[in-house]
Write a protein that holds these residues in place. Structure first.
Motif, short mmCIF file in Angstrom:
data_model
loop_
_atom_site.label_atom_id
_atom_site.label_comp_id
_atom_site.label_asym_id
_atom_site.label_seq_id
_atom_site.Cartn_x
_atom_site.Cartn_y
_atom_site.Cartn_z
N LEU A 20 29.32 12.63 0.92
CA LEU A 20 30.40 12.69 0.39
C LEU A 20 31.43 13.65 1.21
CD1 LEU A 20 31.30 11.51 -2.11
CD2 LEU A 20 30.73 14.55 -3.80
N TYR A 21 31.13 14.77 1.91
CA TYR A 21 31.54 15.89 2.17
C TYR A 21 32.62 14.81 3.60
CZ TYR A 21 33.02 19.61 5.71
OH TYR A 21 33.20 20.39 6.29
N LEU A 22 32.12 14.41 4.52
CA LEU A 22 32.18 13.10 5.83
C LEU A 22 33.14 12.39 4.65
CD1 LEU A 22 29.69 13.71 7.86
CD2 LEU A 22 31.34 14.87 7.97
N VAL A 23 32.90 11.74 4.21
CA VAL A 23 34.01 10.41 3.88
C VAL A 23 35.12 10.75 2.43
CG1 VAL A 23 33.79 8.11 2.39
CG2 VAL A 23 31.54 9.09 4.26
N ALA A 24 34.77 11.58 1.39
CA ALA A 24 35.75 12.03 0.40
C ALA A 24 36.63 13.17 1.18
CB ALA A 24 34.86 11.97 -0.70
N GLY A 25 36.00 13.88 1.49
CA GLY A 25 36.48 15.51 2.09
C GLY A 25 37.33 15.60 3.43
N LEU A 26 36.52 15.01 3.93
CA LEU A 26 37.50 14.62 5.96
C LEU A 26 37.67 13.61 5.88
CD1 LEU A 26 34.89 17.21 7.90
CD2 LEU A 26 36.17 17.75 6.65
N GLY A 27 37.78 12.80 4.76
CA GLY A 27 38.34 10.95 5.76
C GLY A 27 37.30 10.40 6.15
N LEU A 28 36.35 11.05 6.97
CA LEU A 28 36.05 9.61 8.02
C LEU A 28 35.27 8.35 7.17
CD1 LEU A 28 34.05 9.69 10.07
CD2 LEU A 28 32.64 10.44 8.98
#
Length: 436
Positions: free
Chosen positions: A60-68
């Motif tokens: 969630l941090y990478l996809v939703a937070g950082l846009g990965l």
């Protein structure tokens, strides 16, 4: 203590760690586990709390937070898991080469602990990839030396129980970590940073417990034994039993659907809401936790290979339920519990039991490298299986892909039944007990 090699090399003077026996213990009663096993279990429990806190929030941090993108996350996940598998060989060999399994395990735990605060500073894909690669390097370095320490500390007839206790404690951490991360995200203003900070503190505690409570014993080679070298480590596959164990772990790993796909298939079969999806891994972990010790004890009594193959039968039954089940069926409400129980039972019957079986086929001076060979082959096979199943799902759809996986798993289990290692791998075999 270990099986002599084909040239008749005598067993070394190193013996299993003395087992603590409570006052008044009656003769014939099984002794308490070695303190080393319990200390390593505590280290793994604490470290898994730290690791699973991060694992629970990282997608969630990478996809939703950082846009990965999901594709980018998938490539990143595959990369660092592949690194972990390959580095296991290095950790196992170096632990054997220098006779310092605790030092290598400590280095691995230390690297992983260092990565947690670094996640607070990494905000780009290359930086995050480097941190995760370092974390997986630490995991790869510590796994084989840690398992070597467990096998060396336990008596041959108690190895299944020792690995069962360790895996149960390790899985307890996997249960606690996501729950703790969930609570921190709900209560902290900067949720992700708070999770990474707490995770770093917990990881440091795990390293401290390792340093203070796990004894550092140096493993000396037997008189006249072949010196520990990379060539000798690779030559371990010349031992028939270890070769058969490695081949079976490889074949069965190639037919094992990854956890993520099992959970996605279960959601499709039962219509579980998205908000409950994150709890599915906890169901598998809970079953693993409850069954690891009982199945480890049973493996010591009736033979480790039987339990190992029985675990794959449980996985095959889980596949069958997923193929037959559905939200509209009368048993749809119990299907998730049955599948997760079988899935956790599969891990309880295979993870530590496989290491207990392999330990009996490897001499002490090559224990870490021998276990790493089995672990690496299995890990790479499961990685290949994940890629293959994902491709089959894309081309054929989920149900045909799972049906093919089930047929292949049944065929591989049949082959492994024929390739069964010698009875020396059964718990407490007379030959191994005499060697000890």
């Amino acid at each position: 203590m270990y099986v002599a090699d084909s040239r008749g090399t005598p067993a070394p003077a190193v013996t299993p760690e003395p087992q603590a026996v409570a006052p008044g213990t009656t003769p014939g009663r099984r002794a308490a586990l070695a303190p080393t096993v319990l200390a390593l279990g505590a280290v793994s429990l604490i470290t898994d709390v730290s690791s699973e806190m991060v694992t629970a929030v990282l997608p969630l941090y990478l996809v939703a937070g950082l846009g990965l993108s999901p594709l980018g996350f998938g490539l990143l996940d595959g990369l660092y898991n592949g690194i972990s598998a390959l580095v296991r060989l290095t950790g196992g060999h170096l632990g054997d080469r220098f006779g310092r399994h605790k030092a290598l395990a400590g280095l691995g735990y230390g690297l992983s602990a260092l990565c947690k605060p670094l996640l607070l500073l990494a905000h780009t894909l290359p930086a995050i990839g480097a941190v995760l690669a370092l974390d997986r390097t630490g995991k790869g370095l510590r796994t084989a030396p840690r398992d070597a320490l467990i096998s060396l500390a336990a008596a041959p007839e108690d190895r299944g129980r020792a690995f069962g206790v360790h895996r149960a404690m390790d899985t307890a951490g996997a249960l606690i970590g996501p729950i703790l991360a969930f609570l921190i995200l709900r209560g902290a203003a900067d949720g992700y940073d708070a999770v990474f900070t707490v995770s770093a503190c917990v990881a440091a505690l795990g390293v401290l417990v390792l340093v203070l409570f796990v004894p550092g014993r140096r493993t000396e080679p037997a008189p006249g034994a072949e010196p520990v070298s990379l060539r000798a480590a690779l030559g371990l596959l010349g031992r028939r039993d270890l070769r058969r164990i490695s081949l079976c772990a490889l074949l069965l790993g190639l037919c094992t659907v990854s956890d993520a796909f099992v959970f996605l298939l279960l959601q499709r079969a039962t219509g579980i809401a998205d908000r409950w999806f994150a709890l599915l891994p906890l169901g598998t972990a809970a079953a693993f936790f409850l069954l690891a010790l009982p199945l480890g004890r049973l493996a010591d009594r009736i033979g480790r290979w039987r339990i190992f193959l029985g675990g794959h039968l449980a996985l095959l039954l889980a596949y069958g339920l997923l193929l037959a089940g559905g939200a509209g069926h009368a048993y749809g409400t119990v299907l998730p519990y049955a599948v997760l129980l079988l899935h956790g039972g599969f891990y309880a019957a295979t993870d530590g039991v496989l290491m207990a079986a392999a330990a009996g086929a490897v001499p002490e001076e090559h224990r870490g490298g021998g276990l790493a060979l089995v672990q690496t082959g299995q890990a790479l096979a499961r990685f290949a299986a994940s890629l293959g199943f994902g491709a089959a799902w894309t081309v054929w759809g989920p149900r045909p892909a799972l049906a093919v996986a089930g047929v292949l798993l049944a065929a591989a289990a049949g082959v492994c039944t024929r390739l069964r290692p010698a009875d020396a791998l059964a718990a407490g075999s007379a030959a191994e007990a005499r060697a000890g």
